[in-house]
Design an enzyme around this catalytic site. Structure first.
Site, PDB file in Angstrom:
ATOM      1  N   LYS A   1      71.337  73.713  13.104  1.00  0.00           N
ATOM      2  CA  LYS A   1      72.755  73.740  12.703  1.00  0.00           C
ATOM      3  C   LYS A   1      73.498  74.920  13.339  1.00  0.00           C
ATOM      4  O   LYS A   1      74.588  74.770  13.888  1.00  0.00           O
ATOM      5  CB  LYS A   1      72.848  73.842  11.174  1.00  0.00           C
ATOM      6  CG  LYS A   1      74.237  74.197  10.674  1.00  0.00           C
ATOM      7  CD  LYS A   1      74.245  74.596   9.215  1.00  0.00           C
ATOM      8  CE  LYS A   1      73.925  76.031   8.959  1.00  0.00           C
ATOM      9  NZ  LYS A   1      74.996  76.950   8.608  1.00  0.00           N
ATOM     10  N   ASN A   2      72.904  76.105  13.265  1.00  0.00           N
ATOM     11  CA  ASN A   2      73.631  77.280  13.750  1.00  0.00           C
ATOM     12  C   ASN A   2      73.792  77.287  15.268  1.00  0.00           C
ATOM     13  O   ASN A   2      74.689  77.947  15.798  1.00  0.00           O
ATOM     14  CB  ASN A   2      72.941  78.570  13.285  1.00  0.00           C
ATOM     15  CG  ASN A   2      73.143  78.808  11.793  1.00  0.00           C
ATOM     16  OD1 ASN A   2      73.953  78.125  11.168  1.00  0.00           O
ATOM     17  ND2 ASN A   2      72.421  79.755  11.239  1.00  0.00           N
TER      18      ASN A   2
ATOM     19  N   CYS B   1      79.607  80.186   2.638  1.00  0.00           N
ATOM     20  CA  CYS B   1      78.744  80.551   1.521  1.00  0.00           C
ATOM     21  C   CYS B   1      79.188  81.872   0.908  1.00  0.00           C
ATOM     22  O   CYS B   1      79.568  82.792   1.629  1.00  0.00           O
ATOM     23  CB  CYS B   1      77.310  80.730   2.009  1.00  0.00           C
ATOM     24  SG  CYS B   1      76.458  79.195   2.309  1.00  0.00           S
TER      25      CYS B   1
ATOM     26  N   ARG C   1      81.145  89.349   4.118  1.00  0.00           N
ATOM     27  CA  ARG C   1      81.242  88.629   5.391  1.00  0.00           C
ATOM     28  C   ARG C   1      82.609  88.764   6.052  1.00  0.00           C
ATOM     29  O   ARG C   1      83.295  87.766   6.339  1.00  0.00           O
ATOM     30  CB  ARG C   1      80.872  87.160   5.207  1.00  0.00           C
ATOM     31  CG  ARG C   1      79.532  86.972   4.574  1.00  0.00           C
ATOM     32  CD  ARG C   1      79.091  85.549   4.583  1.00  0.00           C
ATOM     33  NE  ARG C   1      78.429  85.192   5.815  1.00  0.00           N
ATOM     34  CZ  ARG C   1      77.983  83.973   6.084  1.00  0.00           C
ATOM     35  NH1 ARG C   1      78.154  83.023   5.229  1.00  0.00           N
ATOM     36  NH2 ARG C   1      77.376  83.710   7.207  1.00  0.00           N
TER      37      ARG C   1
ATOM     38  N   ASP D   1      85.629  91.875  10.822  1.00  0.00           N
ATOM     39  CA  ASP D   1      86.130  93.068  11.505  1.00  0.00           C
ATOM     40  C   ASP D   1      85.450  93.327  12.853  1.00  0.00           C
ATOM     41  O   ASP D   1      86.096  93.781  13.803  1.00  0.00           O
ATOM     42  CB  ASP D   1      86.032  94.312  10.596  1.00  0.00           C
ATOM     43  CG  ASP D   1      84.631  94.526  10.062  1.00  0.00           C
ATOM     44  OD1 ASP D   1      83.939  93.525   9.783  1.00  0.00           O
ATOM     45  OD2 ASP D   1      84.209  95.684   9.926  1.00  0.00           O
TER      46      ASP D   1
ATOM     47  N   ASP E   1      67.998  83.796   6.278  1.00  0.00           N
ATOM     48  CA  ASP E   1      68.163  82.411   5.835  1.00  0.00           C
ATOM     49  C   ASP E   1      66.871  81.815   5.262  1.00  0.00           C
ATOM     50  O   ASP E   1      66.900  80.723   4.701  1.00  0.00           O
ATOM     51  CB  ASP E   1      68.677  81.533   6.991  1.00  0.00           C
ATOM     52  CG  ASP E   1      70.154  81.801   7.278  1.00  0.00           C
ATOM     53  OD1 ASP E   1      70.821  82.458   6.452  1.00  0.00           O
ATOM     54  OD2 ASP E   1      70.645  81.351   8.332  1.00  0.00           O
TER      55      ASP E   1
ATOM     56  N   ARG F   1      75.495  71.233   3.338  1.00  0.00           N
ATOM     57  CA  ARG F   1      76.186  71.886   4.458  1.00  0.00           C
ATOM     58  C   ARG F   1      75.198  72.253   5.559  1.00  0.00           C
ATOM     59  O   ARG F   1      75.556  72.292   6.734  1.00  0.00           O
ATOM     60  CB  ARG F   1      76.907  73.164   3.976  1.00  0.00           C
ATOM     61  CG  ARG F   1      78.165  72.871   3.199  1.00  0.00           C
ATOM     62  CD  ARG F   1      78.954  74.141   2.964  1.00  0.00           C
ATOM     63  NE  ARG F   1      78.934  74.961   4.149  1.00  0.00           N
ATOM     64  CZ  ARG F   1      78.854  76.283   4.164  1.00  0.00           C
ATOM     65  NH1 ARG F   1      78.813  76.949   3.036  1.00  0.00           N
ATOM     66  NH2 ARG F   1      78.831  76.942   5.290  1.00  0.00           N
TER      67      ARG F   1
HETATM   68  C1  UD1 Z   1      75.036  83.750  11.106  1.00  0.00           C
HETATM   69  C2  UD1 Z   1      74.472  82.436  10.632  1.00  0.00           C
HETATM   70  C3  UD1 Z   1      73.924  82.564   9.206  1.00  0.00           C
HETATM   71  C4  UD1 Z   1      72.926  83.722   9.131  1.00  0.00           C
HETATM   72  C5  UD1 Z   1      73.511  84.993   9.713  1.00  0.00           C
HETATM   73  C6  UD1 Z   1      72.507  86.123   9.806  1.00  0.00           C
HETATM   74  C7  UD1 Z   1      75.821  80.816  11.807  1.00  0.00           C
HETATM   75  C8  UD1 Z   1      76.840  79.747  11.734  1.00  0.00           C
HETATM   76  N1  UD1 Z   1      75.517  81.451  10.649  1.00  0.00           N
HETATM   77  O1  UD1 Z   1      76.120  84.086  10.264  1.00  0.00           O
HETATM   78  O2  UD1 Z   1      73.265  81.342   8.868  1.00  0.00           O
HETATM   79  O3  UD1 Z   1      72.601  83.956   7.761  1.00  0.00           O
HETATM   80  O4  UD1 Z   1      74.011  84.746  11.044  1.00  0.00           O
HETATM   81  O5  UD1 Z   1      71.386  85.728  10.539  1.00  0.00           O
HETATM   82  O6  UD1 Z   1      75.249  81.054  12.855  1.00  0.00           O
HETATM   83  N2  UD1 Z   1      79.509  91.491   9.293  1.00  0.00           N
HETATM   84  C9  UD1 Z   1      80.539  92.400   9.160  1.00  0.00           C
HETATM   85  N3  UD1 Z   1      81.631  92.235   9.963  1.00  0.00           N
HETATM   86  C10 UD1 Z   1      81.741  91.236  10.875  1.00  0.00           C
HETATM   87  C11 UD1 Z   1      80.664  90.319  10.999  1.00  0.00           C
HETATM   88  C12 UD1 Z   1      79.557  90.466  10.199  1.00  0.00           C
HETATM   89  O7  UD1 Z   1      80.464  93.315   8.352  1.00  0.00           O
HETATM   90  O8  UD1 Z   1      82.755  91.147  11.580  1.00  0.00           O
HETATM   91  C13 UD1 Z   1      78.319  91.620   8.420  1.00  0.00           C
HETATM   92  C14 UD1 Z   1      78.173  90.436   7.473  1.00  0.00           C
HETATM   93  O9  UD1 Z   1      78.973  90.603   6.320  1.00  0.00           O
HETATM   94  C15 UD1 Z   1      76.689  90.446   7.201  1.00  0.00           C
HETATM   95  C16 UD1 Z   1      76.091  90.936   8.525  1.00  0.00           C
HETATM   96  O10 UD1 Z   1      77.151  91.579   9.223  1.00  0.00           O
HETATM   97  O11 UD1 Z   1      76.404  91.371   6.180  1.00  0.00           O
HETATM   98  C17 UD1 Z   1      75.505  89.846   9.383  1.00  0.00           C
HETATM   99  O12 UD1 Z   1      76.488  88.866   9.668  1.00  0.00           O
HETATM  100  P1  UD1 Z   1      76.463  87.993  11.003  1.00  0.00           P
HETATM  101  O13 UD1 Z   1      75.248  88.320  11.784  1.00  0.00           O
HETATM  102  O14 UD1 Z   1      77.779  88.127  11.665  1.00  0.00           O
HETATM  103  O15 UD1 Z   1      76.294  86.522  10.407  1.00  0.00           O
HETATM  104  P2  UD1 Z   1      77.162  85.235  10.704  1.00  0.00           P
HETATM  105  O16 UD1 Z   1      77.432  85.125  12.169  1.00  0.00           O
HETATM  106  O17 UD1 Z   1      78.284  85.130   9.751  1.00  0.00           O
END
Ligand code: UD1
Length: 424
Positions: A24-25, A120, A125, A128, A310, A402
């Site tokens: 999915k991702n 979720c 999340r 920034d 995950d 989802r």
């Molecule tokens: C992706 C995956 C999700 C997985 C996650 C971590 C997809 C669609 N989803 O989510 O299934 O659980 O990677 O392996 O691929 N963060 C910030 N600021 C930002 C971005 C992230 O603070 O701008 C923080 C998030 O709140 C979180 C951490 O960084 O605590 C990791 O997030 P991130 O790696 O960005 O996960 P996603 O891309 O949202």
């Protein structure tokens, strides 16, 4: 309106061979990357979980023409007529991955209009890192009526040093710079297998992107990208969930397609629990022969190659029945222990302190009425239900759907006593 729920009864040991879905991702981000091309792209091995359906709608709203063949697992996406750079708020709120079109839209139109994404409820999340990265390259942002207006007419290539290897931010920077003249570097980039699948797709399109060990990604901008055909990688997270379904019921399962090479840390923990794991040739395919006396193990969730966040909740379900004390520290998301309360309803002995859960294995779990609060919490509760005495009913099914395509019939075909029900 009727409420959908999943009914699960204590099941015999799950056994057999299961076919995995595409990841999915990987599909979500690869679909977003197609906006960088003009023409017909074909993706195979596509799962049709709810998030993918949302992404199809999102691309259609931007002007893509999408042909879906569910039986074949194929998507043909024609991006010739993409005419809009605004993602409607309703779509953004339904799925966090909608933010992944920002990079491609900025590359294609020099602007994008997005909103704060939903998804979720597993932590703050924020986005920034995404916004900071583009503003360092010269993009400007303003907000009005829930929309973030991004303007990137004059982006310049730079070296990004990420504070944290965010998956989404890494992907957005890659897509946002694949067509930007010059060299962009991302240091402390995410190198999750799904990011590498995206890079493979972009390079097939004609991009020049290299991954340098341990975690730097270098993007040499090209002037255009061509449409592609691509088979999506198999889902290591579905693979992990199914292996845990066999583990928690004391069963035996083969997953011939499992991408074992990207599951090393997870598989070694299963072995530490006492399960017997055999890999197929070339590190593809996994066979598990579960132990009847699993032992406790402890771990931290980490960016790849560490233990994937995950699989934290599904692994916790299995550890509820392992002898001894397991300690799990969730480091990726700050609100990803919500499933603990539901597992406790089933008789699990778990205590939480901050981001750490301590699980003392019990002899039995008991069926209960539980609620899934996110995709992976749903998977954890389904697994616990397969091993719990009596029957479990799980609501919040939309969360599970989802991320997993047809997981209920898949588990049932392996011997799981599980079905989808509706209550008026
Ligand atoms: C992706 C995956 C999700 C997985 C996650 C971590 C997809 C669609 N989803 O989510 O299934 O659980 O990677 O392996 O691929 N963060 C910030 N600021 C930002 C971005 C992230 O603070 O701008 C923080 C998030 O709140 C979180 C951490 O960084 O605590 C990791 O997030 P991130 O790696 O960005 O996960 P996603 O891309 O949202």
């Amino acid at each position: 309106m009727s409420t959908e729920y999943i009914r699960i009864e204590k099941s015999q040991p799950l056994s057999g061979i299961a076919q995995l879905a595409g990841a999915k991702n990987a599909v979500l981000v690869i679909m977003a990357s197609l906006l960088l091309t003009e023409g017909k792209n074909k993706l195979t091995n596509v799962p049709f979980s709810e998030d993918i359906r949302h992404m199809i709608r999102l691309l259609e709203m931007l002007g893509a023409v999408v042909e879906v063949d569910k039986d074949m697992g194929t998507l043909v996406i024609d991006t010739t007529l993409i005419s809009s750079f605004r993602v409607p708020v309703e779509i953004m709120k339904r799925m966090r991955a909608s933010i992944l079109v920002m990079g491609s839209l900025l590359a294609r139109f020099g602007k994008a209009e997005v909103a704060l994404p939903g998804g979720c409820s597993i932590g703050e999340r924020p986005i920034d890192y995404h916004l900071k990265a583009f503003s360092k390259m010269g993009a400007t942002f303003s907000t009005s009526n829930e929309y973030i207006h991004c303007n990137a007419d004059k982006l310049r290539p730079i070296t990004h040093i990420l504070d944290y290897p965010s998956v989404g931010a890494t992907e957005n920077i890659i897509m946002g710079t694949a067509l930007l003249k010059g060299t962009t570097r991302i240091i402390n980039a995410s190198v999750e297998p799904e990011v590498l699948d995206l890079i493979e797709v972009l390079n097939k399109m004609g991009a020049h992107i290299r991954v340098l060990a341990p975690a730097t990604i270098e993007i040499e901008g090209v002037s255009s990208l061509e449409p592609i055909d691509h088979q999506i990688m198999y889902d290591r997270l579905e693979a992990g969930s199914l292996l845990l379904a066999a583990a928690i019921t004391g069963g035996e399962l083969s997953l011939p397609d499992a991408p074992a090479r990207s599951m090393t840390v997870f598989l070694s923990l299963l072995e530490e629990m006492g399960h017997s794991i055999t890999l197929g040739d070339n590190n593809t395919g996994v066979h598990i022969q579960a132990t009847q006396e699993p032992r406790a193990v402890s771990f931290k969730t980490m960016p790849y190659p560490g233990f994937p966040t995950d699989l934290q909740a599904p692994m916790m379900a299995a550890l509820c029945l392992a002898s001894g004390k397991s300690v799990i520290h969730e480091t990726v998301f700050e609100n990803r222990l919500v499933h603990v309360r539901e597992l406790q309803k089933m008789g699990a002995q778990i205590s939480i302190e901050g981001q750490t859960a301590t699980i003392v294995g019990v002899d039995e779990l008991y069926g209960a009425a539980v609620i899934a609060s996110d995709i992976r919490a749903g998977a954890a509760l389904v697994l616990a239900g397969l091993a719990a005495h009596g029957h479990t009913t799980m609501t919040g099914v939309h969360h599970l759907k989802r991320g997993y395509d047809a997981i209920v019939p898949k588990l049932a075909s392996l011997g799981g006593r599980i079905s989808t029900q509706f209550e008026e």
